[in-house]
Design a protein around this motif. Sequence first.
Motif, short mmCIF file in Angstrom:
data_model
loop_
_atom_site.label_atom_id
_atom_site.label_comp_id
_atom_site.label_asym_id
_atom_site.label_seq_id
_atom_site.Cartn_x
_atom_site.Cartn_y
_atom_site.Cartn_z
N UNK A 2 1.63 -11.24 0.09
CA UNK A 2 2.91 -11.72 0.60
C UNK A 2 3.91 -10.61 0.86
N UNK A 3 3.76 -9.50 0.16
CA UNK A 3 4.65 -8.35 0.33
C UNK A 3 3.80 -7.09 0.39
N UNK A 4 3.05 -6.90 1.48
CA UNK A 4 2.06 -5.83 1.52
C UNK A 4 2.61 -4.41 1.34
N UNK A 5 3.88 -4.20 1.68
CA UNK A 5 4.45 -2.86 1.51
C UNK A 5 4.86 -2.57 0.07
N UNK A 6 4.91 -3.59 -0.77
CA UNK A 6 5.29 -3.39 -2.18
C UNK A 6 4.18 -2.66 -2.92
N UNK A 7 4.57 -1.74 -3.78
CA UNK A 7 3.64 -1.02 -4.64
C UNK A 7 3.68 -1.69 -6.01
N UNK A 54 10.74 5.79 -21.55
CA UNK A 54 11.52 5.32 -20.41
C UNK A 54 11.44 6.34 -19.27
N UNK A 55 11.50 7.62 -19.59
CA UNK A 55 11.37 8.66 -18.56
C UNK A 55 10.04 8.55 -17.83
N UNK A 56 8.96 8.30 -18.59
CA UNK A 56 7.64 8.14 -17.96
C UNK A 56 7.65 6.95 -17.00
N UNK A 57 8.25 5.85 -17.42
CA UNK A 57 8.30 4.66 -16.58
C UNK A 57 9.10 4.92 -15.30
N UNK A 58 10.26 5.52 -15.45
CA UNK A 58 11.11 5.81 -14.29
C UNK A 58 10.41 6.78 -13.34
N UNK A 59 9.77 7.80 -13.90
CA UNK A 59 9.04 8.75 -13.05
C UNK A 59 7.87 8.07 -12.35
N UNK A 60 7.21 7.14 -13.03
CA UNK A 60 6.11 6.40 -12.41
C UNK A 60 6.62 5.54 -11.26
N UNK A 61 7.74 4.87 -11.46
CA UNK A 61 8.32 4.04 -10.39
C UNK A 61 8.64 4.91 -9.18
N UNK A 62 9.27 6.05 -9.41
CA UNK A 62 9.64 6.94 -8.30
C UNK A 62 8.39 7.48 -7.59
N UNK A 63 7.39 7.88 -8.38
CA UNK A 63 6.17 8.44 -7.78
C UNK A 63 5.43 7.40 -6.95
N UNK A 64 5.29 6.20 -7.48
CA UNK A 64 4.58 5.14 -6.76
C UNK A 64 5.36 4.74 -5.50
N UNK A 65 6.69 4.70 -5.60
CA UNK A 65 7.51 4.39 -4.42
C UNK A 65 7.30 5.44 -3.33
#
Length: 197
Positions: free
Chosen positions: A83-88, A119-130
């Motif tokens: 439904x949201x193919x561009x979403x990671x 939390x830093x790992x999570x935020x960095x993961x979000x940024x990297x995947x984006x």
Amino acid sequence: MDEPVKPESDEGKRVIFVALIEDNRLIREGLVSLLSQYPDLKVVADGSNGETLLMKEDPHVVLLDFGLKRGDSLRVAEKVKKETPDAKVIVMDLLPVQEDLVEFVHAGVSGFIMKDATLDDLVNAIRAVADGAHILPPEVTGSLFSQIARDAVSKGRPRVLKSVRMTPRERQVINLIAEGMSNKEIARNLHVATHTV
């Protein structure tokens, strides 16, 4: 379909829209609160299951709890990608088993993060995947590469390598793993740092 326009924060950085699917209310509300402190992240939707969440606003990254109570995390991941193919999609868990990782990768998931990450790992993961990266926690990379090597032996290495999209360097590493080399030996052979391997 065009890539959604990513708005900019007050500092001129792009803003990453994040959706969170987590059935534990305390964890969900805590993550929403923590992620809201970052000017380049905006939680645009959160909910306890994919049905109530999909999708109010097109997120760039979806954080998905692996252990949804209904046991339908894989189906939710597939639905998000449909439904949201561009979403990671980033799956959150304590330590998913190898077979689950493979199923989620086939469903289009971009990454996995351990629930005991910082939390830093999570935020960095979000940024990297984006930004288009695919991520695996170090705890699971060894077992996943071992499975790829076993598949290469059982199916024939050329067939497996053609079916897996990898960079030439990643192919070199996989070949050396299949030959039984350790990470240190591979690093020496390729003249790179061990953590790079």
